[in-house]
Design a protein around this motif. Structure first.
Motif, short mmCIF file in Angstrom:
data_model
loop_
_atom_site.label_atom_id
_atom_site.label_comp_id
_atom_site.label_asym_id
_atom_site.label_seq_id
_atom_site.Cartn_x
_atom_site.Cartn_y
_atom_site.Cartn_z
N GLN B 8 0.87 -1.17 0.00
CA GLN B 8 0.00 0.00 0.00
C GLN B 8 0.91 1.22 0.00
O GLN B 8 1.84 1.30 0.79
N SER B 9 0.68 2.10 -0.88
CA SER B 9 1.54 3.27 -0.95
C SER B 9 1.25 4.17 0.25
O SER B 9 0.22 4.05 0.90
N ASP B 10 2.18 5.06 0.53
CA ASP B 10 2.00 5.94 1.67
C ASP B 10 0.84 6.90 1.48
O ASP B 10 0.34 7.48 2.43
N CYS B 11 0.45 7.08 0.24
CA CYS B 11 -0.72 7.89 -0.03
C CYS B 11 -1.78 6.94 -0.59
O CYS B 11 -1.89 6.79 -1.81
N PRO B 12 -2.52 6.31 0.28
CA PRO B 12 -3.50 5.36 -0.23
C PRO B 12 -4.59 6.08 -1.01
O PRO B 12 -4.89 7.25 -0.73
N GLU B 13 -5.14 5.37 -1.93
CA GLU B 13 -6.16 6.01 -2.74
C GLU B 13 -7.38 6.31 -1.90
O GLU B 13 -7.87 5.46 -1.16
N VAL B 14 -7.84 7.53 -2.01
CA VAL B 14 -9.03 7.93 -1.27
C VAL B 14 -10.24 7.43 -2.04
O VAL B 14 -10.44 7.77 -3.20
N VAL B 15 -11.01 6.59 -1.37
CA VAL B 15 -12.15 5.99 -2.05
C VAL B 15 -13.42 6.74 -1.67
O VAL B 15 -13.71 6.94 -0.49
N VAL B 16 -14.13 7.15 -2.69
CA VAL B 16 -15.43 7.78 -2.44
C VAL B 16 -16.47 6.66 -2.47
O VAL B 16 -16.55 5.92 -3.45
N PRO B 17 -17.26 6.52 -1.42
CA PRO B 17 -18.20 5.40 -1.39
C PRO B 17 -19.22 5.50 -2.51
O PRO B 17 -19.61 6.59 -2.93
N ASN B 18 -19.65 4.35 -2.96
CA ASN B 18 -20.60 4.31 -4.08
C ASN B 18 -21.90 5.05 -3.83
O ASN B 18 -22.41 5.69 -4.75
N MET B 245 0.84 13.85 -16.89
CA MET B 245 1.77 14.05 -18.01
C MET B 245 3.13 14.54 -17.52
O MET B 245 4.15 14.16 -18.06
N VAL B 246 3.11 15.35 -16.48
CA VAL B 246 4.34 16.04 -16.10
C VAL B 246 5.20 15.21 -15.15
O VAL B 246 6.40 15.08 -15.34
N CYS B 247 4.58 14.66 -14.10
CA CYS B 247 5.41 13.97 -13.10
C CYS B 247 4.78 12.67 -12.67
O CYS B 247 4.25 12.55 -11.57
N PRO B 248 4.81 11.66 -13.50
CA PRO B 248 4.17 10.40 -13.12
C PRO B 248 4.85 9.68 -11.97
O PRO B 248 4.21 8.90 -11.27
N MET B 249 6.13 9.92 -11.78
CA MET B 249 6.85 9.14 -10.79
C MET B 249 7.13 9.88 -9.49
O MET B 249 7.64 9.32 -8.55
N ASN B 250 6.77 11.11 -9.45
CA ASN B 250 7.06 11.89 -8.26
C ASN B 250 6.13 11.49 -7.12
O ASN B 250 4.93 11.39 -7.31
N PRO B 251 6.66 11.27 -5.91
CA PRO B 251 5.78 10.87 -4.80
C PRO B 251 4.76 11.94 -4.44
O PRO B 251 3.62 11.61 -4.07
N TYR B 252 5.13 13.20 -4.51
CA TYR B 252 4.16 14.25 -4.22
C TYR B 252 3.01 14.18 -5.23
O TYR B 252 1.84 14.31 -4.87
N CYS B 253 3.39 14.00 -6.49
CA CYS B 253 2.36 13.92 -7.52
C CYS B 253 1.48 12.70 -7.30
O CYS B 253 0.28 12.72 -7.58
N GLU B 254 2.10 11.63 -6.79
CA GLU B 254 1.30 10.45 -6.57
C GLU B 254 0.27 10.68 -5.48
O GLU B 254 -0.85 10.17 -5.55
N CYS B 255 0.65 11.44 -4.50
CA CYS B 255 -0.32 11.76 -3.45
C CYS B 255 -1.48 12.56 -4.01
O CYS B 255 -2.62 12.39 -3.59
N TYR B 256 -1.19 13.44 -4.96
CA TYR B 256 -2.29 14.17 -5.59
C TYR B 256 -3.16 13.22 -6.39
O TYR B 256 -4.38 13.29 -6.39
N ARG B 257 -2.49 12.28 -7.07
CA ARG B 257 -3.24 11.34 -7.92
C ARG B 257 -4.12 10.41 -7.10
O ARG B 257 -5.11 9.88 -7.60
N SER B 258 -3.73 10.20 -5.84
CA SER B 258 -4.52 9.28 -5.03
C SER B 258 -5.91 9.83 -4.76
O SER B 258 -6.80 9.10 -4.32
#
Lengths: 263, 302
Positions: B8-18, B245-258
Motif C-alpha cells: 500500500q503506498s503511503d498515499c492510499p487512494e481515497v475511495v469515495v463510497p458508491n 503528463m508532467v510527473c508520473p513518478m514523483n511521490p508528491y504527484c502520486e499523493c495528488y493522484r490518489s
C-alpha cells in the motif's frame, strides 16, 4: 472513469522473472486480483503484474522533505486564493469612484443644457469605444423620438427628427417588444427589483425636473439600456438586462401619456 | 523478494463510497431532466438564451446518467458478476467513457455559449435579435453537439496519446480565460453605467448610493459564484491530467493522484450546482417547474 489512472484498462504485462527481482514480487495494489496474481506468481516463467505507471519501480516515499500532500494543499490553497482574490477585486471595483459624483453641484454641471449629449458622449468614448457606439447611436435615435413625443413645444427641427426617428424608433421598439415577448420571465424578477430600488421615486424626481434636464436624464438613462440600471446590476446576463428600458418606458409613458404604446 | 513491498503506498487512494456517487448522479439527473422538460414544454422559453441553458442541462443529464451506469458496472464488477477484462465489457466501458467525455465537453461549451450570448445581449442589445436568431442558435447547438460527440469518441480511442490530453487541458484553460474575461467585462460595464445613473440629481441620494453599492455587490457575488463553481469543480480533474503528463513518478504527484475519485466526484457534482446557478434563477422557469411538479394536470393549473 473510476480507475486510478487514465489508461483505464489495467495493463497486463508479461514479464520475465529474471529481469528484475523486485518486480517479481507480488506488488499488487488491487486486492481483488491478489489471489490471481499469487497463483500466477508461483510459476517462475512469467508474472502478471498490474502496473499503474510505466516500467519503472514503484514510487518510493523515502526521503521526502515536505509533507506528502503538499501539492494537494498547495493546489487548493491557490484555488481558494484565486477565487477570493477575484471576489475582492470585483467588490473593490464596485466601491471606487462612486461617492464624489453624488455632489449636486457637479451633477448640475454635468447636465448643463448644451453639454448634455457631449458629456455622455465623452464618457462613452473614454470608456468603451468599441462596443458602445452602435448602442449609443441606436438608443439616441430611439430616445430622440421619445423625447420629441414628450416635448411638444419643439420646433421644426424636432419634427423632422421625429419623422426620421420614427422609423428607427419603430424598429427599435419592435426589437424591445420582441425582447420583451421572448424573455418575459425576467420581467417579474426585474419588476420586483425595480420596486425595491424605489424606481418610482427616481422617476418622479426625474419627471419633475426642467425640460432640458429631463432631456438629458432621459438620454443618459436610455443610453444605458442594457444594464441593470436603477441600482440592481446583480443578476447579470439575465433577461432583466433587456427589460429595463421597456419597463422604464412603460412607466414613463403611463405618467406622461405618451403616444406610442410600448406593449 | 523485496522486503519493503509497497502493498500500500503511503498515499492510499481515497475511495469515495458508491452511495455518494449514486446520490449525486440521481439528484443531478432529476434536476437537469426537469429543466430540459420545462424549457421544452413552455413556449415562452423558446429563445436562444434558454436553448443554451437547456443544452447545458441536457449534457448534464447525459453525464449523470452515464456516470450512474458506470458506477453500477463497477459495483457489479467488484462483486464478480462482470468480467473486467472481457471484450464486451471493455467496449461498453469505452462507450460510457466517451459519452462522459462528450457530456463534460458539451457542458463546458454550453457554459461558454451562455457567456457569449449574455455578452451579446449586453453589448449588442439592439442588434441581438439579428445576431442571435433561432436558426443560428440551432446551428450553434448542432455544431456543439457534433463536435463534442466526435471529440468524445476521439479522446477515448486515442487516449494513450499525450497530445490528446494536452489539447484537452489547453482547451480547458483557454475556455476558462474567455469565460472569466467576458463576465468581468460585462460586470465592469454594468458598474460604469450604474455609476452614471448615480450621477443624476435625484433626491434620496444616500439611499441611492446604498442601493447601488448593494446591487453591485450582488453582481460581484453572482460572478464569483458562477465562475468559482466552474473553477473549483473542473480544475482539480484537469490538474490531475497535467500531473500525469508532467510527473508520473514523483511521490508528491502520486499523493495528488490518489485523490482521483474525489476529483471525479467534484466534476460530477458540477452537474448538481449548475441548474441552481443558471436555470433556477429564471423566474419563468421556476414558475414552469412549480406548475409541472405541483399540478398533475397541466391544463387545470394554467
Amino acid at each position: 472513469m473510476r480507475t486510478e489512472k487514465p489508461p483505464k484498462r489495467l495493463l497486463l504485462r508479461l514479464q520475465d522473472s529474471h529481469e528484475d527481482g523486485e518486480s517479481f514480487c507480488v506488488t499488487v495494489e488491487m486486492s481483488d486480483f491478489h489471489n490471481r496474481s499469487q497463483t500466477s506468481a508461483r510459476r517462475s516463467d512469467y508474472v502478471w503484474q498490474y502496473e499503474y505507471y510505466d516500467d519503472e519501480e514503484p514510487v518510493s516515499f523515502e526521503g521526502l522533505k515536505a509533507h506528502r500532500y503538499s501539492i494537494v494543499i498547495g493546489f487548493w490553497v491557490g484555488l481558494a486564493v484565486f477565487v477570493i482574490f477575484m471576489f475582492f477585486v470585483l467588490t473593490l471595483l464596485t466601491k471606487t469612484g462612486a461617492p464624489h459624483q453624488d455632489n449636486p453641484d457637479s451633477a448640475e454641471k454635468r447636465h448643463r443644457p448644451g453639454s448634455c449629449l457631449v458629456d455622455i458622449d465623452g464618457h462613452q468614448d473614454e470608456n468603451d469605444k468599441a462596443f458602445s457606439r452602435p448602442l449609443l447611436a441606436g438608443s439616441r435615435s430611439y430616445f430622440n423620438f421619445y423625447i420629441n413625443e414628450e416635448d411638444k413645444g419643439h420646433g421644426k427641427q424636432k419634427a423632422e427628427e421625429k419623422r426620421a426617428g420614427k422609423h428607427t424608433g419603430a424598429r427599435v421598439e419592435g426589437t424591445f417588444n420582441r425582447n420583451r415577448g421572448v424573455s418575459s420571465s425576467g420581467m417579474d424578477e426585474m419588476e420586483e427589483d425595480i420596486e425595491e430600488a424605489g424606481v418610482h421615486q427616481q422617476l418622479t424626481g426625474l419627471i419633475e425636473q426642467s425640460k432640458t434636464d429631463r432631456e438629458c436624464t432621459f438620454l443618459s438613462h436610455f443610453n444605458i439600456p442594457n444594464f441593470v440600471n436603477l441600482d440592481h446590476s446583480s443578476t447579470l446576463g439575465e433577461d432583466d438586462l433587456l427589460y429595463e428600458p421597456s419597463v422604464i418606458l412603460e412607466r414613463q409613458s403611463k405618467s406622461h401619456d405618451a403616444h406610442f404604446d410600448i406593449h | 523478494m523485496n522486503g519493503s513491498i509497497l502493498n500500500q503506498s503511503d498515499c492510499p487512494e481515497v475511495v469515495v463510497p458508491n452511495p455518494v456517487f449514486f446520490t449525486i448522479g440521481a439528484v443531478s439527473f432529476a434536476e437537469n431532466f426537469l429543466v430540459v422538460v420545462a424549457v421544452i414544454r413552455n413556449r415562452n422559453l423558446h429563445s436562444p438564451m434558454y436553448c443554451f441553458i437547456c443544452s447545458l442541462a441536457a449534457f448534464h443529464t447525459i453525464a449523470s446518467l452515464t456516470k450512474t451506469l458506470e458506477n453500477f458496472m463497477i459495483v457489479f464488477a467488484d462483486v464478480g458478476h462482470l468480467n473486467k477484462k472481457g471484450s464486451s465489457e471493455t467496449t461498453l466501458d469505452d462507450a460510457i467513457d466517451s459519452l462522459l467525455c462528450m457530456s463534460f465537453l458539451g457542458s463546458f461549451f454550453s457554459i461558454l455559449a451562455i457567456a457569449v450570448d449574455r455578452y451579446i445581449t449586453i453589448f449588442h442589445a439592439l442588434q441581438y435579435h439579428n445576431i442571435m436568431t433561432m436558426q443560428r442558435t440551432g446551428a450553434i447547438l448542432g455544431i456543439i453537439w457534433t463536435v463534442c460527440g466526435g471529440l468524445g469518441v476521439l479522446m477515448i480511442l486515442f487516449f494513450d496519446f499525450k497530445l490528446i490530453m494536452i489539447c484537452f487541458v489547453i482547451l480547458f484553460f483557454i475556455s476558462l480565460v474567455i469565460i472569466c474575461s467576458l463576465y468581468v467585462y460585462m460586470f465592469m460595464l454594468a458598474r460604469i453605467h450604474a455609476r452614471k445613473i448615480a450621477a443624476l440629481p435625484v433626491g434620496g441620494r444616500n439611499n441611492h448610493h446604498q442601493q447601488r453599492w448593494g446591487s453591485n455587490m450582488r453582481g460581484a457575488q453572482t460572478i464569483t459564484i458562477l465562475f468559482g463553481t466552474l473553477v473549483v469543480c473542473w480544475s482539480p480533474f484537469f490538474f490531475h491530467l497535467v500531473i500525469i503528463m508532467v510527473c508520473p513518478m514523483n511521490p508528491y504527484c502520486e499523493c495528488y493522484r490518489s485523490l482521483f475519485q474525489l476529483h471525479v466526484a467534484l466534476l460530477t457534482s458540477h452537474a448538481l450546482f449548475d441548474p441552481a446557478i443558471y436555470a433556477f434563477r429564471i423566474a419563468e422557469l421556476r414558475h414552469t417547474l412549480r406548475k409541472m411538479l405541483l399540478c398533475s394536470d397541466w391544463k387545470l393549473c394554467s
